[in-house]
Enzyme design. Sequence first.
Site, PDB file in Angstrom:
ATOM      1  N   ASP A   1       0.787  -1.240   0.000  1.00 18.45           N
ATOM      2  CA  ASP A   1       0.000   0.000   0.000  1.00 18.45           C
ATOM      3  C   ASP A   1       0.819   1.290   0.000  1.00 18.45           C
ATOM      4  OD1 ASP A   1      -1.859  -1.996   0.311  1.00 18.45           O
ATOM      5  OD2 ASP A   1      -2.514  -1.401   2.297  1.00 18.45           O
TER       6      ASP A   1
ATOM      7  N   CYS B   1      -2.112  -2.501   8.278  1.00 15.26           N
ATOM      8  CA  CYS B   1      -1.945  -3.499   7.219  1.00 15.26           C
ATOM      9  C   CYS B   1      -0.682  -4.338   7.393  1.00 15.26           C
ATOM     10  CB  CYS B   1      -1.952  -2.819   5.848  1.00 15.26           C
ATOM     11  SG  CYS B   1      -3.514  -1.982   5.482  1.00 15.26           S
TER      12      CYS B   1
ATOM     13  N   LYS C   1      -7.079  -4.070  -2.989  1.00 11.40           N
ATOM     14  CA  LYS C   1      -7.702  -4.760  -1.855  1.00 11.40           C
ATOM     15  C   LYS C   1      -8.517  -3.779  -1.023  1.00 11.40           C
ATOM     16  CE  LYS C   1      -3.699  -4.422   1.336  1.00 11.40           C
ATOM     17  NZ  LYS C   1      -4.288  -3.665   2.451  1.00 11.40           N
TER      18      LYS C   1
END
Length: 287
Positions: free
Chosen positions: A110, A204, A171
């Site tokens: 990310d 995450c 995602k």
Amino acid sequence: MAAAEPGAAPGGGSVPVLFCFSVFARPSSVPHGAGYELLIQKFLSLYGDQIDMHRKFVVQLFAEEWSQYIDLPKGFVVNERCKVRLVPLQIQITTLGNLTPSSTVFFCCDMQERFRPAIKYFGDIISVGQRLLQGARLLGIPVIVTEQYPKGLGSTVQEIDLTGAKLVLPKTKFSMVLPEVEAALAEIPSVRSIVLFGVETHVCIQQTALELIGRGLEVHIVADATSSRSMMDRMFALERLARTGIIVTTSEAILLQLVADKEHPKFKEIQNLIKASAPESGLLSKV
């Protein structure tokens, strides 16, 4: 084989078996002559919601002559009443943290444009992340990249070169462990270690790391290539993860461990990547 008892099947039909798992014991039956595979299937039908299939386990048989459980003998088949149990392996082995290119996959999490103004030391994290990806390309290490809700948060920043990445996936789940990622890892049977970096450390990165170690993989988090909006969240997450057996390390340590030897054919190129020390990205002020 199990010791003969009253109630043994004479040569056909079903045989009563007591299936034990954890604190539970459930009587059932299997066909006469059932072997290991059928016993496993029965365990799954009885306890499937409680068995973590990502762990290793052993089937044991209660042996009357020893008055205790023994590992299921090779070639065992059920021909008389018996008691078996499924035992998850819980041997604690010190994690050594060895890395080799053939058994390692890089996870880049990310690193997206919308995070740029919010993440502490994001410029430093980008710089170190790019260094890691260059190293992965030099050493032939697969790279898996995710982007959190790219429709709203944008794509991976332009400074990060994703050339040659095995997967680049959108995602919404915080963890990177998506079905597509699990399928990709299954295609690499030698994989043992995951090198993980990106944002955010306490969300995450943390959730990905915990899922991966739950699947029996060794996880290396690159401290100088991961950050959060808050240094407090970042540092507490790294501390928590280290306590779970996850290896918290640095980009230079990762790259040099992967080449391992000055005589490695890619050593000079890796050396060029690390000639300038990686930025400390606020870590030293928190040591």
